[in-house]
Design a protein around this motif. Sequence first.
Motif, PDB file in Angstrom:
ATOM      1  N   GLN A   7       0.811  -1.216   0.000  1.00  0.00           N
ATOM      2  CA  GLN A   7       0.000   0.000   0.000  1.00  0.00           C
ATOM      3  C   GLN A   7       0.842   1.262   0.000  1.00  0.00           C
ATOM      4  N   ALA A  10       2.002   1.894  -3.455  1.00  0.00           N
ATOM      5  CA  ALA A  10       0.890   2.364  -4.274  1.00  0.00           C
ATOM      6  C   ALA A  10       0.596   3.835  -3.992  1.00  0.00           C
ATOM      7  N   SER A  11       0.669   4.203  -2.732  1.00  0.00           N
ATOM      8  CA  SER A  11       0.441   5.611  -2.362  1.00  0.00           C
ATOM      9  C   SER A  11       1.548   6.500  -2.919  1.00  0.00           C
ATOM     10  N   HIS A  13       3.257   5.928  -5.632  1.00  0.00           N
ATOM     11  CA  HIS A  13       3.009   6.077  -7.072  1.00  0.00           C
ATOM     12  C   HIS A  13       1.928   7.115  -7.327  1.00  0.00           C
ATOM     13  N   SER A  14       0.915   7.131  -6.513  1.00  0.00           N
ATOM     14  CA  SER A  14      -0.154   8.114  -6.656  1.00  0.00           C
ATOM     15  C   SER A  14       0.392   9.531  -6.497  1.00  0.00           C
ATOM     16  N   ALA A  15       1.301   9.708  -5.526  1.00  0.00           N
ATOM     17  CA  ALA A  15       1.923  11.020  -5.328  1.00  0.00           C
ATOM     18  C   ALA A  15       2.777  11.412  -6.537  1.00  0.00           C
ATOM     19  N   GLU A  16       3.466  10.431  -7.108  1.00  0.00           N
ATOM     20  CA  GLU A  16       4.292  10.691  -8.295  1.00  0.00           C
ATOM     21  C   GLU A  16       3.433  11.149  -9.469  1.00  0.00           C
ATOM     22  N   GLU A  17       2.279  10.525  -9.632  1.00  0.00           N
ATOM     23  CA  GLU A  17       1.377  10.913 -10.715  1.00  0.00           C
ATOM     24  C   GLU A  17       0.838  12.324 -10.495  1.00  0.00           C
ATOM     25  N   GLN A  18       0.616  12.694  -9.245  1.00  0.00           N
ATOM     26  CA  GLN A  18       0.191  14.061  -8.942  1.00  0.00           C
ATOM     27  C   GLN A  18       1.283  15.061  -9.286  1.00  0.00           C
ATOM     28  N   SER A  83       8.183  13.202 -12.322  1.00  0.00           N
ATOM     29  CA  SER A  83       7.584  12.541 -11.158  1.00  0.00           C
ATOM     30  C   SER A  83       8.067  13.125  -9.843  1.00  0.00           C
TER      31      SER A  83
END
Length: 244
Positions: A7, A10-11, A13-18, A83
């Motif tokens: 998790q 995954a979190s 990666h979500s920050a990287e996409e932001q 990123s």
Amino acid sequence: MSDIIPQNLASLHSAEEQMREKARSMIAADPRLQLHLAVTEAAMDLADTLRKFDTNDENLKVAQILGMRTFNAFAASIKLTLSGYHQNSALILRDVMETVFLLDLFAGDPTLIERWRFADKKARMKDFSPVKVREALDARDGFTSKKRFGMYELFSELAGHPNMKSSWMMRPQKDGDAVIGPFMEATALEAVISEMGRLAIQVGEKIDRFFPSNWDQGMPSRVAFAQQKKNWINTFYPTAARGP
């Protein structure tokens, strides 16, 4: 399937996409950053085009492989800085710098390619280590200011080696604290992408010298790079573009 990636990762990666979306907005508002990326893409396309030339010339294959190396490095560097990993992106750009210096040496004296191909580790370090390549290029070009060394040292200190200066690229604000994980800040993004553009000009120039002159299929890519190079020089070095 949701448990395959922890998790926390995954979190992350979500920050990287932001960060990537934030970077896209910053680039959209800055034509200069767009131009750096455009010339980088054009240099990458040159490398991709050259690799498609079918040849039995083992020396030319070396140039193709080195061009492919710059393609992969630019792609990774772009992904990292967009990123939010600016220091790691710059570290990969140091690899681009080493590779383009080697391409420059080989373009100036193709006989060195075969020596490099067959050199053992001792001979390679003696004649083709990064410092030996820089010294050979400076001697060839009559440069005494050691600008190549200065740029290599800058990349090494800010991104390549753990030291106090390397922490500068981990700070969203110059006098602030270092942070862990990705962050997006205009100065850091501009610093990396602008150096990327400068290296892309060199990479494209050197790769272009290895294109067979009678290979028509390579012309569109060569022309596209030449146009982007002209735009880049006119923008960042307008005096040089006008000439004496």
